[in-house]
Design a protein around this motif. Sequence first.
Motif, PDB file in Angstrom:
ATOM      1  N   PHE A 415      -2.628  22.835  -1.890  1.00 24.35           N
ATOM      2  CA  PHE A 415      -4.056  22.931  -1.628  1.00 24.35           C
ATOM      3  C   PHE A 415      -4.374  24.137  -0.729  1.00 24.35           C
ATOM      4  N   GLY A 416      -5.372  24.893  -1.157  1.00 29.77           N
ATOM      5  CA  GLY A 416      -5.803  26.049  -0.378  1.00 29.77           C
ATOM      6  C   GLY A 416      -5.146  27.349  -0.773  1.00 29.77           C
ATOM      7  N   ASP A 417      -4.083  27.282  -1.605  1.00 25.45           N
ATOM      8  CA  ASP A 417      -3.410  28.513  -2.034  1.00 25.45           C
ATOM      9  C   ASP A 417      -4.320  29.305  -2.977  1.00 25.45           C
ATOM     10  N   ILE A 418      -4.373  30.615  -2.786  1.00 24.43           N
ATOM     11  CA  ILE A 418      -5.129  31.500  -3.669  1.00 24.43           C
ATOM     12  C   ILE A 418      -4.190  32.007  -4.766  1.00 24.43           C
ATOM     13  N   VAL A 419      -4.617  31.848  -6.020  1.00 21.22           N
ATOM     14  CA  VAL A 419      -3.769  32.229  -7.145  1.00 21.22           C
ATOM     15  C   VAL A 419      -4.533  33.147  -8.100  1.00 21.22           C
ATOM     16  N   LYS A 420      -3.767  33.847  -8.901  1.00 24.37           N
ATOM     17  CA  LYS A 420      -4.312  34.699  -9.953  1.00 24.37           C
ATOM     18  C   LYS A 420      -3.979  34.110 -11.315  1.00 24.37           C
ATOM     19  N   LYS A 421      -4.803  34.433 -12.291  1.00 27.33           N
ATOM     20  CA  LYS A 421      -4.544  33.966 -13.649  1.00 27.33           C
ATOM     21  C   LYS A 421      -3.150  34.410 -14.075  1.00 27.33           C
ATOM     22  N   GLY A 422      -2.337  33.474 -14.576  1.00 27.32           N
ATOM     23  CA  GLY A 422      -0.981  33.786 -15.021  1.00 27.32           C
ATOM     24  C   GLY A 422       0.080  33.459 -13.991  1.00 27.32           C
ATOM     25  N   ASP A 423      -0.318  33.173 -12.741  1.00 29.18           N
ATOM     26  CA  ASP A 423       0.666  32.788 -11.731  1.00 29.18           C
ATOM     27  C   ASP A 423       1.279  31.440 -12.079  1.00 29.18           C
ATOM     28  N   VAL A 424       2.567  31.278 -11.774  1.00 25.54           N
ATOM     29  CA  VAL A 424       3.234  29.990 -11.966  1.00 25.54           C
ATOM     30  C   VAL A 424       2.854  29.100 -10.783  1.00 25.54           C
ATOM     31  N   ILE A 425       2.194  27.987 -11.072  1.00 29.43           N
ATOM     32  CA  ILE A 425       1.756  27.103  -9.998  1.00 29.43           C
ATOM     33  C   ILE A 425       2.504  25.779  -9.975  1.00 29.43           C
ATOM     34  N   ALA A 426       3.192  25.433 -11.079  1.00 25.00           N
ATOM     35  CA  ALA A 426       3.924  24.176 -11.164  1.00 25.00           C
ATOM     36  C   ALA A 426       4.860  24.248 -12.361  1.00 25.00           C
ATOM     37  N   LYS A 427       5.598  23.150 -12.568  1.00 26.76           N
ATOM     38  CA  LYS A 427       6.439  23.076 -13.760  1.00 26.76           C
ATOM     39  C   LYS A 427       6.630  21.628 -14.175  1.00 26.76           C
ATOM     40  N   VAL A 428       6.860  21.430 -15.461  1.00 24.98           N
ATOM     41  CA  VAL A 428       7.262  20.129 -15.992  1.00 24.98           C
ATOM     42  C   VAL A 428       8.657  20.320 -16.557  1.00 24.98           C
ATOM     43  N   ASN A 429       9.609  19.559 -16.010  1.00 29.28           N
ATOM     44  CA  ASN A 429      11.020  19.834 -16.284  1.00 29.28           C
ATOM     45  C   ASN A 429      11.285  21.274 -15.855  1.00 29.28           C
ATOM     46  N   ASP A 430      11.662  22.154 -16.774  1.00 34.96           N
ATOM     47  CA  ASP A 430      11.842  23.565 -16.415  1.00 34.96           C
ATOM     48  C   ASP A 430      10.766  24.455 -17.035  1.00 34.96           C
ATOM     49  N   THR A 431       9.763  23.836 -17.659  1.00 33.72           N
ATOM     50  CA  THR A 431       8.692  24.602 -18.300  1.00 33.72           C
ATOM     51  C   THR A 431       7.636  24.974 -17.273  1.00 33.72           C
ATOM     52  N   PRO A 432       7.381  26.291 -17.092  1.00 35.50           N
ATOM     53  CA  PRO A 432       6.387  26.693 -16.092  1.00 35.50           C
ATOM     54  C   PRO A 432       4.957  26.356 -16.529  1.00 35.50           C
ATOM     55  N   ILE A 433       4.098  26.073 -15.548  1.00 34.32           N
ATOM     56  CA  ILE A 433       2.672  25.844 -15.778  1.00 34.32           C
ATOM     57  C   ILE A 433       1.918  26.967 -15.079  1.00 34.32           C
ATOM     58  N   LEU A 434       1.067  27.637 -15.827  1.00 30.30           N
ATOM     59  CA  LEU A 434       0.413  28.838 -15.313  1.00 30.30           C
ATOM     60  C   LEU A 434      -1.037  28.580 -14.930  1.00 30.30           C
ATOM     61  N   ALA A 435      -1.515  29.338 -13.948  1.00 28.32           N
ATOM     62  CA  ALA A 435      -2.934  29.304 -13.580  1.00 28.32           C
ATOM     63  C   ALA A 435      -3.740  29.896 -14.725  1.00 28.32           C
ATOM     64  N   THR A 436      -4.818  29.235 -15.087  1.00 26.63           N
ATOM     65  CA  THR A 436      -5.638  29.700 -16.202  1.00 26.63           C
ATOM     66  C   THR A 436      -6.760  30.633 -15.752  1.00 26.63           C
ATOM     67  N   ILE A 437      -7.090  30.599 -14.453  1.00 24.17           N
ATOM     68  CA  ILE A 437      -8.136  31.468 -13.894  1.00 24.17           C
ATOM     69  C   ILE A 437      -7.744  31.868 -12.481  1.00 24.17           C
ATOM     70  N   ASP A 438      -8.455  32.854 -11.929  1.00 25.77           N
ATOM     71  CA  ASP A 438      -8.294  33.211 -10.522  1.00 25.77           C
ATOM     72  C   ASP A 438      -9.042  32.177  -9.672  1.00 25.77           C
ATOM     73  N   GLY A 439      -8.519  31.885  -8.492  1.00 28.16           N
ATOM     74  CA  GLY A 439      -9.243  30.973  -7.603  1.00 28.16           C
ATOM     75  C   GLY A 439      -8.340  30.314  -6.584  1.00 28.16           C
ATOM     76  N   MET A 440      -8.838  29.197  -6.044  1.00 29.08           N
ATOM     77  CA  MET A 440      -8.101  28.435  -5.038  1.00 29.08           C
ATOM     78  C   MET A 440      -7.605  27.126  -5.631  1.00 29.08           C
ATOM     79  N   VAL A 441      -6.364  26.779  -5.340  1.00 23.93           N
ATOM     80  CA  VAL A 441      -5.823  25.495  -5.766  1.00 23.93           C
ATOM     81  C   VAL A 441      -6.529  24.396  -4.968  1.00 23.93           C
ATOM     82  N   ARG A 442      -7.265  23.548  -5.699  1.00 22.67           N
ATOM     83  CA  ARG A 442      -8.000  22.469  -5.045  1.00 22.67           C
ATOM     84  C   ARG A 442      -7.390  21.111  -5.367  1.00 22.67           C
ATOM     85  N   GLY A 443      -6.568  21.053  -6.420  1.00 23.94           N
ATOM     86  CA  GLY A 443      -5.926  19.806  -6.804  1.00 23.94           C
ATOM     87  C   GLY A 443      -4.524  20.080  -7.314  1.00 23.94           C
TER      88      GLY A 443
END
Length: 495
Positions: A415-443
């Motif tokens: 929470f509160g981290d600033i990210v850019k579109k395409g940044d890796v923000i999480a993963k399921v197993n070893d599959t990365p999950i990318l930010a879809t837009i620029d902004g702040m992680v709120r959830g």
Amino acid sequence: MFEIASELEKKNLPFALVTIIRTNNIVPRKSARMIVLPNGESYGTVGGGDAERIAKKKALEALEKKENVSFKIMLPKGEVEMICDVVKCARKLYIVGYGHVGKAIGELLYKAGYSIHIFDREKKECDYAAEINYGSSWKQIFENTVIDKDCAVVVTCHDKEELLSCVDFSKAFYVGLLSSRAGSMKFSSSYYAPMGLDIKAENPEEIAISVAAEILKVERHGSGLSISRDIRKSILVRGCGDLATAVMIRLHNAGYNVIGVDIEKPTQIRRNVSFAEAIYDSYQVVSGVKALKIDNLEKRFDLWKEGIIPIFVDEKLEQLEDIAPTVIVDAIIAKKNLGTRIDMAPLVIALGPGFEAGVDAHVVIETQRGHSLGMIIKKGKALENTGIPGLIMGYGKERVIRSPESGAFTGLKTFGDIVKKGDVIAKVNDTPILATIDGMVRGMLRSGLDVTPGFKVADIDPRGEGVKYNEPSDKARAIAGGVLEAVDSFFRVNS
């Protein structure tokens, strides 16, 4: 010394009794007692010198805290252990004007343990041990009187304005004036005028009961409500996510007894503003309000007294009969009814689509952003779920991140981290999950939970810096306001 103690006790005056209970090696006294008064005056001795000086200091601290204490004192050639018992706590009632009402109040609160101090322009007599002060003027009568935080003052004399102009009662925890409702308007709002709780009292004895109850209410920070009615002002909230949490906080701050129930493993993403986190971490604090997980429903009464919201795991409301709430709020936000019925409580409120007012619940609250957000619906349904999150800066479904596959989830941003579109923000197993837009992680979903394809795992706010991600959202506050309005309206009619 014991005669002195007996006399003090008769007058309900505070004092501490210090007793030597154990000694070692060479000490001034092996066995002794001493009485200490709040002004430092003492009777008896426990040996003089440093031992007595320290004992007096400990006794005065105990009187201030209104708590018994034991302590050891190291002397040059020995050791002495003492216990200090606070025999009476400092609770003083100043009665100004000792007429029929003043007398009735004094008799009642004397029995409740108050030391009674009577002030009048004429010498009065009473049937119990009290200090009586009288003189030609109020200034003279109160000249050597200490008015402090342990004083309650009731004024029943006729010349109140003259009294209040020359005596400062501002340090007393309670100042009540005997007056009419119209006459009370000329006095400061800091005074209890007319004094007493509204029980439609008429004669002096009834007035005394209402005033004594109000004094105890103020002294002990009670609600002044009927205990049976207060306990029944209980509200069960189903679901403990961010919207439910905002509802609980609003109801709690309005004075209601709130309990939240949820599933064993909640999957909310706005975890930092959700009381559901208490299920994992034992407690959670949001907007200064604390929630605590309980396993025993009896504990809810103690938590309510402490101003804490209890959280309980009960997915199917199997303990509903034991909780016996007057109000149920379905705040699961599942977009469908997961078992809430209109006959579960005298008032059932449901948030959002999936419910019909008058059928599934007494009241439905609109949860879709727009002009009707937070509106109370007493007949019909909330707007249907569109499946598209409300727009923020033109972004809707883009700001909600979903799992691409089944597996164990791991959050890499918080929470509160600033990210850019395409940044890796999480993963399921070893599959990365990318930010879809620029902004702040709120959830961000809790790491370690199992997810399925399309499961909501994160939320990005396109507004970026400055977003108050640690507070309930504007949407949540609006919904909470609608719930509070419905609850207040119900209790106004049914109290």
